[in-house]
Design an enzyme around this catalytic site. Structure first.
Site, mmCIF file in Angstrom:
data_model
loop_
_atom_site.group_PDB
_atom_site.id
_atom_site.type_symbol
_atom_site.label_atom_id
_atom_site.label_comp_id
_atom_site.label_asym_id
_atom_site.label_seq_id
_atom_site.Cartn_x
_atom_site.Cartn_y
_atom_site.Cartn_z
ATOM 1 N N GLY A 57 -17.481 6.918 0.118
ATOM 2 C CA GLY A 57 -16.494 6.105 0.110
ATOM 3 C C GLY A 57 -17.355 5.445 -2.080
ATOM 4 C CB SER B 213 -0.616 0.176 0.971
ATOM 5 O OG SER B 213 -1.846 -0.895 1.559
ATOM 6 C CD GLU C 196 -6.557 1.305 -4.158
ATOM 7 O OE1 GLU C 196 -6.371 0.793 -5.197
ATOM 8 O OE2 GLU C 196 -5.920 1.254 -3.626
ATOM 9 C CD1 TRP D 232 -12.773 5.432 5.661
ATOM 10 C CD2 TRP D 232 -11.201 3.882 7.123
ATOM 11 N NE1 TRP D 232 -13.235 4.782 6.939
ATOM 12 C CE2 TRP D 232 -12.647 4.404 8.043
ATOM 13 C CE3 TRP D 232 -10.088 3.633 7.951
ATOM 14 C CZ2 TRP D 232 -12.242 3.790 9.024
ATOM 15 C CZ3 TRP D 232 -9.827 2.925 9.086
ATOM 16 C CH2 TRP D 232 -11.597 2.951 9.446
ATOM 17 C CG LEU E 98 -12.041 10.035 -4.465
ATOM 18 C CD1 LEU E 98 -12.215 11.058 -5.379
ATOM 19 C CD2 LEU E 98 -11.715 8.210 -5.756
ATOM 20 C CB CYS F 155 -5.501 7.878 -9.417
ATOM 21 S SG CYS F 155 -4.896 9.342 -10.700
ATOM 22 C CG LEU F 156 -9.653 5.193 -7.405
ATOM 23 C CD1 LEU F 156 -10.823 5.493 -7.015
ATOM 24 C CD2 LEU F 156 -8.650 4.659 -5.865
ATOM 25 C CG PHE G 109 -23.041 1.452 -9.921
ATOM 26 C CD1 PHE G 109 -21.843 0.678 -9.042
ATOM 27 C CD2 PHE G 109 -22.923 1.448 -11.308
ATOM 28 C CE1 PHE G 109 -20.673 0.210 -9.719
ATOM 29 C CE2 PHE G 109 -22.277 0.655 -12.092
ATOM 30 C CZ PHE G 109 -21.019 0.848 -10.918
ATOM 31 N NE ARG H 284 -10.656 0.811 -8.250
ATOM 32 C CZ ARG H 284 -11.859 1.598 -8.603
ATOM 33 N NH1 ARG H 284 -11.608 1.706 -10.136
ATOM 34 N NH2 ARG H 284 -12.357 1.634 -7.687
#
Length: 390
Positions: A143, A97, A369, A168, A137, A244-245, A389, A249
């Protein structure tokens, strides 16, 4: 030539596709983990700390922003980055991480969306480990739905005024620079915010039961002022932080294989050496079936990760590819960790062994993520062309 028990974890011998440079990076990182990280991780997990003294060594290995070109970055291949993440997370998710947040979540947005001046000023220092970043973020109430963020940035002359909270956040409290995503009158924008700015306050989150060898925190911004020159000029939508995620990931998909492999190998070594009822535990049918199942799952996870690496290098990788591998491989990792812990009996709950620690860490990795469910919905939308969603 017969394989050793440890080498069986690469059952399909997929590492044969690695180049000489990628193999060297794999071995260098694995040696670092074995010699420098493994002897101290149990103590840091119990204390809830990250060994800051290792950051210069991590930087010297070229791991920070290693998959980026120029500006002091190593310019390694996508596969090299993935394999490095695999070896780092075999040590601990907190270690992977740290490298992932620095490179994929903090350096990548500057490299991809920043100005030439921003790149030249920040990236060499971040690659050298002189400036540590964090990625802002996630918010206390937002989240999985980052588009609903309430953090605001308001233009005032040649400056921006930021107000809001992020929670977080890996490295919050350690970081010198925060990559902050905020809502503006013109949509979502990214900002480079030095953490010593007036009105910026970071706090460490206490009492975690997971990712304890990693510093996680929250930060608050009360009329934090940053100049227009600290806005990422090419980050013009929510797609910027999501990209970026995707970078991070990708590393998780590889890292989860490292977790599963470590747990499998420790359980196998333990059972080969521990006698019960007149023979090693590994000689019983129930154990061998469990080993067969774990090895099959690890092989499937490794195949997905390695294919991601190939697709990324071919510029064919898409977010739904990453979602499948992140979702699948994290599930394999946590299931393997739990099975391995049980196969080690009461000894498996000690920090002397890795499976219990890995199982606890993977609870976080499965959540951050993109949760298992969110990635399932990303795949569902890709399959049906119907978003579910809401």
């Amino acid at each position: 030539m017969s394989q050793t028990p440890a080498s069986l974890s690469d059952f399909y011998e997929m590492d044969e596709v690695l180049s000489d440079e990628e193999t060297m990076i794999r071995d260098t990182v694995a040696t670092f983990v074995a010699k420098e990280w493994d002897p101290i991780v149990g103590d840091h997990f119990e204390a809830g700390t990250f060994p800051m003294e290792l950051i210069p060594t991590i930087a010297d290995m070229g791991l920070l922003g290693m998959h980026l070109d120029g500006y002091g970055c190593a310019g390694a291949s996508a596969m090299a980055y993935g394999v490095a993440c695999r070896e780092l997370e075999a040590g601990d998710s907190g270690l992977r991480s740290f490298v992932s947040v620095q490179g994929s979540l903090c350096m990548f947005p500057i490299w991809r969306y920043g100005s030439t001046e921003q790149k030249e000023h920040w990236l060499p220092r971040m690659a050298a480990g002189e400036v540590i970043g964090c990625f802002g973020l996630t918010e206390p109430d937002h989240g999985s739905d980052p588009a609903s963020m309430t953090t605001r940035a308001v233009r005032r002359g040649d400056s921006w005024i930021l107000n809001g909270a992020k929670r977080w956040i890996t490295n919050a409290g350690l970081a010198d620079l925060a990559i902050v995503w905020a809502n503006t009158d013109d949509g979502f924008r990214g900002f480079l915010v030095p953490t010593d700015s007036p009105g910026f306050e970071a706090r460490k989150i206490q009492n975690k039961l997971s990712l304890r060898a990693s510093v996680t925190g929250e930060f608050y911004m009360d009329d934090v002022e940053v100049p227009e020159s600290m806005r990422l000029p090419d980050a013009l939508s929510i797609g910027a932080p999501l990209s970026c995620l995707s970078e991070a990931r990708f590393g998780i998909a590889f890292g989860a294989v490292g977790v599963a492999r470590c747990c499998y190998e420790q359980a196998l070594s333990y059972q080969l050496e521990r006698p019960q009822f007149g023979k090693p535990l590994a000689g019983f049918q129930i154990s061998q079936i469990k080993f067969a199942d774990m090895l099959t799952d690890i092989t499937n996870a490794n195949l997905q990760a390695m294919r991601l690496g190939q697709l990324k290098e071919q510029h064919r990788l898409r977010p739904h590819h990453i979602s499948m591998a992140k979702r699948h491989n994290c599930r394999v990792a946590i299931d393997t960790a739990r099975t391995a812990r049980a196969m080690m009996g009461a000894n498996g709950v000690s920090t002397e062994y890795a499976p219990m620690r890995h199982a606890a860490n993977m609870e976080s990795v499965m959540t951050y993520e993109g949760t298992e469910e969110i990635h399932g919905l990303i795949l569902g939308q890709q399959i049906t062309n119907i978003p579910a969603f809401r």
